[in-house]
Design an enzyme around this catalytic site. Structure first.
Site, mmCIF file in Angstrom:
data_model
loop_
_atom_site.group_PDB
_atom_site.id
_atom_site.type_symbol
_atom_site.label_atom_id
_atom_site.label_comp_id
_atom_site.label_asym_id
_atom_site.label_seq_id
_atom_site.Cartn_x
_atom_site.Cartn_y
_atom_site.Cartn_z
ATOM 1 N N MET A 1 -6.900 34.230 57.442
ATOM 2 C CA MET A 1 -8.022 33.369 57.830
ATOM 3 C C MET A 1 -7.926 32.900 59.279
ATOM 4 O O MET A 1 -8.158 31.730 59.597
ATOM 5 C CB MET A 1 -8.108 32.178 56.874
ATOM 6 C CG MET A 1 -8.252 32.567 55.425
ATOM 7 S SD MET A 1 -9.659 33.669 55.109
ATOM 8 C CE MET A 1 -11.016 32.545 55.400
ATOM 9 N N ILE B 1 -9.243 34.391 63.178
ATOM 10 C CA ILE B 1 -9.912 35.435 63.946
ATOM 11 C C ILE B 1 -8.937 35.926 65.009
ATOM 12 O O ILE B 1 -8.483 35.146 65.855
ATOM 13 C CB ILE B 1 -11.196 34.897 64.597
ATOM 14 C CG1 ILE B 1 -12.194 34.473 63.515
ATOM 15 C CG2 ILE B 1 -11.814 35.965 65.502
ATOM 16 C CD1 ILE B 1 -13.441 33.823 64.056
ATOM 17 N N HIS C 1 -13.372 43.532 53.638
ATOM 18 C CA HIS C 1 -14.439 42.533 53.695
ATOM 19 C C HIS C 1 -15.263 42.604 52.417
ATOM 20 O O HIS C 1 -15.572 43.700 51.937
ATOM 21 C CB HIS C 1 -15.335 42.799 54.906
ATOM 22 C CG HIS C 1 -16.442 41.798 55.062
ATOM 23 N ND1 HIS C 1 -16.220 40.516 55.513
ATOM 24 C CD2 HIS C 1 -17.770 41.882 54.801
ATOM 25 C CE1 HIS C 1 -17.371 39.858 55.536
ATOM 26 N NE2 HIS C 1 -18.320 40.660 55.101
ATOM 27 N N GLU D 1 -15.608 42.711 67.728
ATOM 28 C CA GLU D 1 -16.719 42.033 67.069
ATOM 29 C C GLU D 1 -16.389 41.845 65.593
ATOM 30 O O GLU D 1 -15.868 42.757 64.946
ATOM 31 C CB GLU D 1 -17.998 42.856 67.215
ATOM 32 C CG GLU D 1 -19.230 42.170 66.667
ATOM 33 C CD GLU D 1 -20.485 42.996 66.854
ATOM 34 O OE1 GLU D 1 -21.497 42.679 66.207
ATOM 35 O OE2 GLU D 1 -20.452 43.965 67.637
ATOM 36 N N GLU E 1 -11.888 45.297 44.995
ATOM 37 C CA GLU E 1 -11.073 45.216 46.204
ATOM 38 C C GLU E 1 -9.645 45.667 45.930
ATOM 39 O O GLU E 1 -9.023 46.370 46.745
ATOM 40 C CB GLU E 1 -11.064 43.787 46.743
ATOM 41 C CG GLU E 1 -12.381 43.330 47.314
ATOM 42 C CD GLU E 1 -12.311 41.901 47.841
ATOM 43 O OE1 GLU E 1 -11.221 41.477 48.271
ATOM 44 O OE2 GLU E 1 -13.335 41.205 47.802
#
Length: 216
Positions: free
Chosen positions: A92, A94, A111, A145, A176
């Site tokens: 968690m 970026i 994702h 991005e 997942e």
């Protein structure tokens, strides 16, 4: 050819990390989990890894003066464990463009949507609000991005009448846990290769993935 040396980054319980670890315990699996790192010292996934004999450590982002300093510590620890490929599994934070460039085409993420749809957060709530009938999950190589990058593999999951964000998330998590080990294995076997901003998949790997998810 030796096994791909993998490091996994987590922030919490790390259920996708656990799926990768369990897959890698199979002798024929072409990747080895060399370490599990968390930016949160209380992450429950660290204990899971340690119980299975995998080096696990917390590198607290709050203990570093900058993101760059934190990421330098992460990279140094990964390299100290011989890692040459990184999986984000509920991490968690970026990551910076510099970190992504350092691990270019050696850094993947999972994702909870069928990218490019529903990038970012609150994917299940947004899917339900839009009334879609299928959602899913995506394993992709990481780019600067958010939630953009060459797609390795995807799995579709039906959206059912009466679904809540929690019920949809639980159904999706099962997919997942199947998809992430498959994607890592295809990469490690050389059956999934980055080609510019797409991924070329070997024909037999496409057929295998179809069989895996049709057998749910």
């Amino acid at each position: 050819m030796g096994k791909l040396k993998v490091g996994i980054l987590i922030s919490g319980r790390g259920s996708n990390m656990a799926a990768l670890v369990e897959a890698a315990r199979e002798p024929a699996f072409p990747a080895e989990v060399c370490c599990v790192l968390s930016n949160r010292p209380d992450a429950k996934g660290l204990e899971f890894a340690r119980e299975r004999g995998i080096p696990a450590a917390a590198i607290d982002h709050k203990a570093h003066a900058s993101k760059a300093e934190f990421e330098e510590a992460v990279t140094a620890t990964l390299l100290a464990h011989g890692v040459d490929f990184v999986c984000l599994a509920g991490f968690m934070r970026i990551v910076s463009p510099a970190f992504i460039e350092r691990w270019h085409n050696r850094l993947i993420n999972i994702h909870p949507s069928l990218l490019p749809s529903y990038k970012g957060l609150h994917t299940h709530e947004r899917a339900l609000a839009d009334g879609v009938k299928l959602t899913g999950c995506t394993v992709h190589f990481v780019r600067a991005e958010m939630d953009v990058g060459p797609i390795v593999a995807q799995a579709a999951v039906p959206v059912l009448t009466g679904d809540t964000p929690d019920s949809l998330a639980a159904r999706l998590l099962t997919a997942e846990h199947r998809l992430y080990p498959l994607a890592l294995r295809l990469i490690a076997e050389g059956k999934a290769k980055v080609n510019g901003e797409t991924v070329d998949i070997a024909p037999d790997a496409v057929e295998e993935a179809a069989r895996l998810f049709s057998a749910r």
